[in-house]
Motif scaffolding. Structure first.
Motif, short mmCIF file in Angstrom:
data_model
loop_
_atom_site.label_atom_id
_atom_site.label_comp_id
_atom_site.label_asym_id
_atom_site.label_seq_id
_atom_site.Cartn_x
_atom_site.Cartn_y
_atom_site.Cartn_z
N HIS A 212 32.65 34.33 24.06
CA HIS A 212 32.85 34.34 22.62
C HIS A 212 34.35 34.40 22.34
N SER A 213 34.71 34.22 21.09
CA SER A 213 36.11 34.40 20.70
C SER A 213 36.14 34.98 19.29
N HIS A 214 37.27 35.53 18.94
CA HIS A 214 37.48 36.10 17.61
C HIS A 214 38.98 36.04 17.36
N PRO A 215 39.39 36.08 16.11
CA PRO A 215 40.82 35.95 15.81
C PRO A 215 41.64 37.19 16.14
N HIS A 216 40.98 38.27 16.48
CA HIS A 216 41.65 39.55 16.72
C HIS A 216 42.25 39.62 18.13
N GLU A 217 43.48 40.11 18.23
CA GLU A 217 44.02 40.46 19.54
C GLU A 217 43.22 41.66 20.04
N GLN A 218 42.88 41.65 21.33
CA GLN A 218 42.04 42.70 21.90
C GLN A 218 42.74 43.29 23.12
N THR A 219 43.00 44.58 23.08
CA THR A 219 43.48 45.27 24.26
C THR A 219 42.41 46.27 24.66
N GLY A 220 42.33 46.57 25.94
CA GLY A 220 41.29 47.49 26.38
C GLY A 220 41.70 48.30 27.58
N TYR A 221 40.88 49.31 27.85
CA TYR A 221 41.11 50.22 28.98
C TYR A 221 39.75 50.59 29.55
N ILE A 222 39.60 50.45 30.86
CA ILE A 222 38.35 50.79 31.54
C ILE A 222 38.43 52.25 32.00
N LEU A 223 37.51 53.07 31.50
CA LEU A 223 37.45 54.49 31.86
C LEU A 223 36.63 54.72 33.11
N GLU A 224 35.51 53.99 33.24
CA GLU A 224 34.60 54.14 34.38
C GLU A 224 34.06 52.78 34.78
N GLY A 225 33.80 52.60 36.07
CA GLY A 225 33.20 51.37 36.55
C GLY A 225 34.18 50.21 36.56
N ALA A 226 33.65 49.00 36.43
CA ALA A 226 34.47 47.78 36.46
C ALA A 226 33.74 46.67 35.70
N LEU A 227 34.52 45.72 35.18
CA LEU A 227 33.98 44.54 34.52
C LEU A 227 34.63 43.31 35.13
N THR A 228 33.84 42.27 35.28
CA THR A 228 34.36 40.97 35.68
C THR A 228 34.48 40.13 34.43
N PHE A 229 35.71 39.73 34.10
CA PHE A 229 35.98 38.91 32.91
C PHE A 229 36.06 37.45 33.30
N PHE A 230 35.66 36.59 32.38
CA PHE A 230 35.74 35.14 32.53
C PHE A 230 36.62 34.63 31.40
N VAL A 231 37.81 34.12 31.75
CA VAL A 231 38.78 33.66 30.76
C VAL A 231 39.43 32.39 31.28
N ASP A 232 39.40 31.33 30.49
CA ASP A 232 40.08 30.08 30.86
C ASP A 232 39.70 29.57 32.25
N GLY A 233 38.43 29.67 32.59
CA GLY A 233 37.97 29.19 33.90
C GLY A 233 38.30 30.12 35.05
N GLU A 234 38.94 31.25 34.77
CA GLU A 234 39.29 32.22 35.82
C GLU A 234 38.36 33.42 35.76
N THR A 235 38.16 34.05 36.90
CA THR A 235 37.39 35.28 37.01
C THR A 235 38.35 36.39 37.39
N ARG A 236 38.37 37.46 36.60
CA ARG A 236 39.28 38.59 36.84
C ARG A 236 38.48 39.88 36.80
N VAL A 237 38.66 40.74 37.80
CA VAL A 237 38.00 42.04 37.84
C VAL A 237 38.95 43.09 37.28
N VAL A 238 38.44 43.88 36.33
CA VAL A 238 39.20 44.97 35.72
C VAL A 238 38.46 46.26 36.04
N GLU A 239 39.13 47.19 36.73
CA GLU A 239 38.50 48.41 37.22
C GLU A 239 38.97 49.64 36.44
#
Length: 112
Positions: free
Chosen positions: A45-72
């Motif tokens: 999805h997309s939205h016009p808002h800039e989004q910053t985040g912080y992972i407190l527990e666990g991990a997420l795999t993000f999909f952005v511009d054809g790339e896969t990035r793990v954020v722990e």
């Protein structure tokens, strides 16, 4: 000063396994708490808002511009407004964290 305890805000299951809570917000930004269960994914999805985040527990795999990035846990990230992105919890524990949106994302479509 406004104080919004996370425990006072009802969670919305935006998609299966993705639990979101809009927390404090001002005129320039707002905070969202999230919990993404193991195996759950947030579709691209997309939205016009800039989004910053912080992972407190666990991990997420993000999909952005054809790339896969793990954020722990302990990692922070930023997504420019308008950039399509999705995420998936490929781990065994819930991914818990905070997102900050600017300008405020006061009425996201998942609240409908």
């Amino acid at each position: 000063m406004d104080i919004v305890p996370e425990s006072d805000v009802e969670s919305v299951e935006a998609v299966d396994g993705a639990h979101l809570k809009l927390l404090a917000g001002g005129s320039e930004m707002n905070v969202q708490h999230f919990r993404i269960d193991p195996g759950a994914s947030v579709p691209e999805h997309s939205h016009p808002h800039e989004q910053t985040g912080y992972i407190l527990e666990g991990a997420l795999t993000f999909f952005v511009d054809g790339e896969t990035r793990v954020v722990e846990a302990g990692d922070s990230y930023v997504l420019p407004g308008g950039e399509a992105h999705g995420a998936e919890n490929r781990g065994d524990v819930a991914a818990v964290g905070l997102d900050i949106f600017s300008p405020p994302r006061d009425d996201p479509d998942w609240m409908d």
